[in-house]
Design a protein around this motif. Structure first.
Motif, short mmCIF file in Angstrom:
data_model
loop_
_atom_site.label_atom_id
_atom_site.label_comp_id
_atom_site.label_asym_id
_atom_site.label_seq_id
_atom_site.Cartn_x
_atom_site.Cartn_y
_atom_site.Cartn_z
N PRO A 83 5.48 4.68 9.48
CA PRO A 83 4.45 4.63 10.54
C PRO A 83 3.12 4.08 10.06
N GLN A 84 2.24 3.78 11.03
CA GLN A 84 0.90 3.26 10.72
C GLN A 84 0.16 4.19 9.75
N VAL A 85 0.17 5.47 10.07
CA VAL A 85 -0.49 6.43 9.17
C VAL A 85 0.62 7.14 8.40
N ALA A 86 0.72 6.82 7.13
CA ALA A 86 1.80 7.36 6.29
C ALA A 86 1.21 7.68 4.92
N VAL A 87 2.02 8.26 4.06
CA VAL A 87 1.56 8.51 2.69
C VAL A 87 1.35 7.15 2.02
N THR A 88 0.19 6.96 1.42
CA THR A 88 -0.07 5.71 0.69
C THR A 88 -0.40 6.07 -0.76
N GLU A 89 0.65 6.13 -1.57
CA GLU A 89 0.47 6.41 -3.00
C GLU A 89 1.18 5.30 -3.79
N PRO A 90 0.62 4.05 -3.74
CA PRO A 90 1.29 2.93 -4.41
C PRO A 90 1.33 3.15 -5.92
N ASN A 91 2.40 2.69 -6.56
CA ASN A 91 2.47 2.80 -8.02
C ASN A 91 2.52 1.42 -8.68
N THR A 92 1.97 0.40 -7.97
CA THR A 92 1.88 -0.93 -8.57
C THR A 92 0.41 -1.35 -8.60
N TYR A 127 -0.85 -4.23 -7.79
CA TYR A 127 -1.15 -4.93 -6.53
C TYR A 127 -1.38 -3.92 -5.40
N GLY A 128 -0.50 -2.92 -5.33
CA GLY A 128 -0.63 -1.90 -4.28
C GLY A 128 -1.93 -1.12 -4.41
N ILE A 129 -2.34 -0.84 -5.64
CA ILE A 129 -3.60 -0.11 -5.85
C ILE A 129 -4.77 -0.95 -5.34
N THR A 130 -4.74 -2.27 -5.62
CA THR A 130 -5.85 -3.12 -5.13
C THR A 130 -5.83 -3.18 -3.60
N LYS A 131 -4.63 -3.18 -3.01
CA LYS A 131 -4.56 -3.31 -1.55
C LYS A 131 -5.01 -2.03 -0.85
N ILE A 132 -4.65 -0.86 -1.39
CA ILE A 132 -5.08 0.36 -0.70
C ILE A 132 -6.60 0.56 -0.89
N VAL A 162 0.84 -1.22 0.00
CA VAL A 162 0.00 0.00 0.00
C VAL A 162 0.87 1.26 0.00
N PHE A 163 2.16 1.09 0.37
CA PHE A 163 3.06 2.24 0.38
C PHE A 163 3.70 2.38 -1.00
N GLY A 164 4.26 3.55 -1.25
CA GLY A 164 4.84 3.80 -2.58
C GLY A 164 6.07 4.67 -2.48
N VAL A 185 -4.13 -7.12 8.38
CA VAL A 185 -2.73 -6.68 8.61
C VAL A 185 -2.06 -6.42 7.27
N ARG A 186 -1.08 -5.52 7.31
CA ARG A 186 -0.26 -5.27 6.13
C ARG A 186 0.95 -6.18 6.23
N TYR A 187 0.83 -7.37 5.60
CA TYR A 187 1.95 -8.32 5.68
C TYR A 187 3.19 -7.77 4.99
#
Ligand code: AKB
Length: 318
Positions: A133-142, A144-149, A122-124, A169-171
């Motif tokens: 951190p738990q609350v962070a910028v979440t701008e995935p560029n994949t 898979y990451g887009i589906t997870k966020i 979910v991170f990018g 959980v974010r494995y």
């Protein structure tokens, strides 16, 4: 006898192969229904009910929920980061529709609890790389990451709007010996063991110094069960919890494996997965999971490597 009837979707995958076995120890074989579109391991197939099933079909979901009077669902079916990048349309359909269908069926009231796996994906590239951190910028560029966020946002929305008890959980990269590597970017850290045991060399698709957050599967399973067993009042995060185990790069795990196989060589030939790995954090701050439900990993790099080799060797060398 257990009151719970548990359904694990994606039982032949990396997490499912271990999770079904552990759940059956707790709830009894007959109370844990495994399902997948393909056959699972012998251990999973023999240990209790198994259904061939496609998570994209909402009718099939309702049918199985009613047939077994399901009370909890673990929906693990997903395309991982490497595979998803090659087939974005299918990745979106499988990763998203599956979750959306389950959450909608949960609204009908039989299913009391849902587990859904998110990921460090979910991170990018714009996320803080160290101790994310738990609350962070979440701008995935994949893909898979887009589906997870998107999935995380749905989990929180269904909880807030309909009070669905959904937990996640974010494995980090998971390393286990029960299933073969399954198309993930972190899967080099599984594949490397097969090569160390069966051959004398491995060609790694990430560069030697690509540091990523990782976790040994027994810790991943324990985290999943601890979260699912925690009292509702302790769960403050309904999107997905950060989770950490260890951090290493290919060079460091190679050194650790060489304690067992001194002649084992690794050479490096990066491919498109290097870009995915470079977009992810290197280490994760999981203090919110520790505070809320007492999370603490047990394995470090060397204890994970030692156990992987002990468990995998008899499977590969007959
Ligand atoms: C992958 O590499 O795609 C997965 C993940 C980090 O979620 N293992």
């Amino acid at each position: 006898m257990s009151k719970e009837k548990i359904w694990v979707i994606g039982a032949s995958g990396q997490i499912g192969s271990d999770l079904v076995v552990e759940l059956r120890k707790i709830y009894g074989g007959a109370n844990v229904i495994a399902s997948d579109i393909k056959e699972a391991s012998e251990e999973v197939m023999q240990g209790g009910p198994f259904e061939h099933f496609d998570v994209c079909s909402v009718d099939e979901i309702s049918h199985i929920v009613k047939k077994y009077k399901i009370t909890e669902v673990y929906n693990l079916a997903a395309l991982l980061s490497g595979t998803a990048e090659k087939d974005p349309r299918f990745a979106w359909r499988l990763n998203m529709n599956g979750l959306f269908n389950i959450l909608n069926v949960a609204r009908e009231g039989f299913v009391k609890k849902v587990f859904w796996p998110s990921s460090i994906a979910v991170f990018g590239p714009t996320t803080q790389k160290e101790n994310t951190p738990q609350v962070a910028v979440t701008e995935p560029n994949t893909v898979y990451g887009i589906t997870k966020i998107a999935g995380e946002r749905w989990c929180e929305w269904f909880h807030d709007k309909y009070n669905i008890d959904v937990r996640s959980v974010r494995y980090p990269g998971l390393i286990g010996y029960k299933a073969l590597p399954g198309g993930g970017t972190t899967d080099y850290a599984v594949d490397i063991f097969y090569h160390a045991i069966q051959q004398k060399n491995y060609e790694c698709f990430l560069s030697a110094d690509t540091k990523l957050p990782m976790m040994y599967m027994p810790d991943g399973i324990r985290a999943t069960l601890d979260l699912m067993h925690a009292p509702q009042k302790d769960i403050s995060v309904r999107s997905s919890y950060n989770l950490a185990g260890m951090t290493f790069d290919p060079k460091i795990i190679h050194e650790s494996i060489k304690r067992h196989y001194p002649d084992f060589k690794v050479n490096y030939k990066t491919d498109f997965r290097q870009g995915i790995a470079d977009s992810w954090p290197q280490s994760i701050d999981d203090s919110v999971a520790t505070r809320d439900w007492g999370w603490k990993p047990e394995y470090d790099l060397d204890s994970m490597v030692d156990d992987m080799i002990v468990k995998l060797k008899p499977k590969l060398i007959k």
